[in-house]
Scaffold this active site. Structure first.
Site, mmCIF file in Angstrom:
data_model
loop_
_atom_site.group_PDB
_atom_site.id
_atom_site.type_symbol
_atom_site.label_atom_id
_atom_site.label_comp_id
_atom_site.label_asym_id
_atom_site.label_seq_id
_atom_site.Cartn_x
_atom_site.Cartn_y
_atom_site.Cartn_z
ATOM 1 N N TYR A 53 1.436 1.912 16.040
ATOM 2 C CA TYR A 53 0.550 3.545 16.048
ATOM 3 C C TYR A 53 1.911 3.957 16.607
ATOM 4 O O TYR A 53 2.757 5.352 17.039
ATOM 5 C CB TYR A 53 -0.163 4.272 15.919
ATOM 6 C CG TYR A 53 -0.889 3.539 14.434
ATOM 7 C CD1 TYR A 53 -0.139 3.085 13.468
ATOM 8 C CD2 TYR A 53 -2.254 3.469 14.271
ATOM 9 C CE1 TYR A 53 -0.944 2.756 11.555
ATOM 10 C CE2 TYR A 53 -3.112 3.099 13.355
ATOM 11 C CZ TYR A 53 -2.303 2.547 12.203
ATOM 12 O OH TYR A 53 -3.208 2.232 11.167
ATOM 13 N N GLY A 81 4.706 -7.277 9.147
ATOM 14 C CA GLY A 81 5.279 -7.106 9.945
ATOM 15 C C GLY A 81 6.901 -7.587 8.943
ATOM 16 O O GLY A 81 7.556 -7.563 9.832
ATOM 17 N N TYR A 122 -3.380 0.164 4.387
ATOM 18 C CA TYR A 122 -3.756 -1.132 4.062
ATOM 19 C C TYR A 122 -2.189 -2.397 3.215
ATOM 20 O O TYR A 122 -1.693 -1.485 2.001
ATOM 21 C CB TYR A 122 -4.398 -1.752 2.933
ATOM 22 C CG TYR A 122 -5.069 -2.817 3.022
ATOM 23 C CD1 TYR A 122 -5.608 -3.543 4.414
ATOM 24 C CD2 TYR A 122 -4.425 -3.412 1.980
ATOM 25 C CE1 TYR A 122 -5.940 -5.470 4.076
ATOM 26 C CE2 TYR A 122 -4.823 -5.415 2.207
ATOM 27 C CZ TYR A 122 -5.555 -5.977 2.721
ATOM 28 O OH TYR A 122 -5.242 -7.575 2.442
ATOM 29 N N VAL A 123 -1.995 -3.188 4.343
ATOM 30 C CA VAL A 123 -0.727 -4.158 4.415
ATOM 31 C C VAL A 123 -1.754 -5.635 3.793
ATOM 32 O O VAL A 123 -1.920 -5.925 4.499
ATOM 33 C CB VAL A 123 0.761 -3.645 5.131
ATOM 34 C CG1 VAL A 123 1.482 -4.545 4.409
ATOM 35 C CG2 VAL A 123 0.874 -2.858 4.831
#
Length: 156
Positions: A129, A91, A84-85
């Site tokens: 990914y 970006g 998780y970011v």
């Protein structure tokens, strides 16, 4: 900067887990508590590990992972359970930095593979990914037994 999580990070990890659940359209699905995560990550028999991504503003992401095992390879692997970011940090290379860090851990630990699951509707993550070299396992479907079905399967 990517660093190993400490017990002091448990509240942040739980907050990130809840934010991830909301993003994945399951905002009420999180049952984990701070004591549960503290025990799972830092108890007598840790079940998982976590790393924290930080900027000058503080924690902006995390990855929670554990080892699995491949009988075919005869070696363990690294399985990413959650990545998780925060929306504000997306970006900026944080997710890629977390994945690179875990790939390095996998190599350092002699793992045969590094793998994770992604929701099929999360096309942005899938593209991300693939750009990093991940290959989808199209012939495999995740199976899960939980709740009452788990109790029934166990015959209890």
């Amino acid at each position: 900067m990517i660093r190993s999580a400490t017990p002091a990070d448990v509240p942040t990890i739980l907050r990130f887990v809840r934010e991830l659940a909301a993003f994945e359209r399951e905002p009420d699905a999180v049952e984990a508590t701070e004591p549960m995560l503290a025990d799972a990550l830092f108890g007598a028999q840790p079940a998982a590990e976590a790393v924290i991504a930080e900027t000058a503003e503080g924690a902006v992401g995390f990855a929670l992972f554990f080892h699995n095992f491949s009988t075919w390879k005869g070696r363990r692997g690294l399985y990413l359970e959650d990545l998780y970011v925060t929306p504000e940090a997306r970006g900026q290379g944080v997710g890629a930095a977390l994945l690179r860090h875990l790939a390095g851990l996998a190599l350092d630990r002699g793992c045969a593979r590094f793998e994770w699951s992604v929701l099929d509707w999360n096309e942005g993550a899938i593209r991300f990914y693939r750009a990093l070299g991940a290959v989808g396992q199209e012939a495999w479907t995740v199976q899960r037994v939980d709740g009452d079905a788990l109790v029934r399967l166990a015959g209890r």
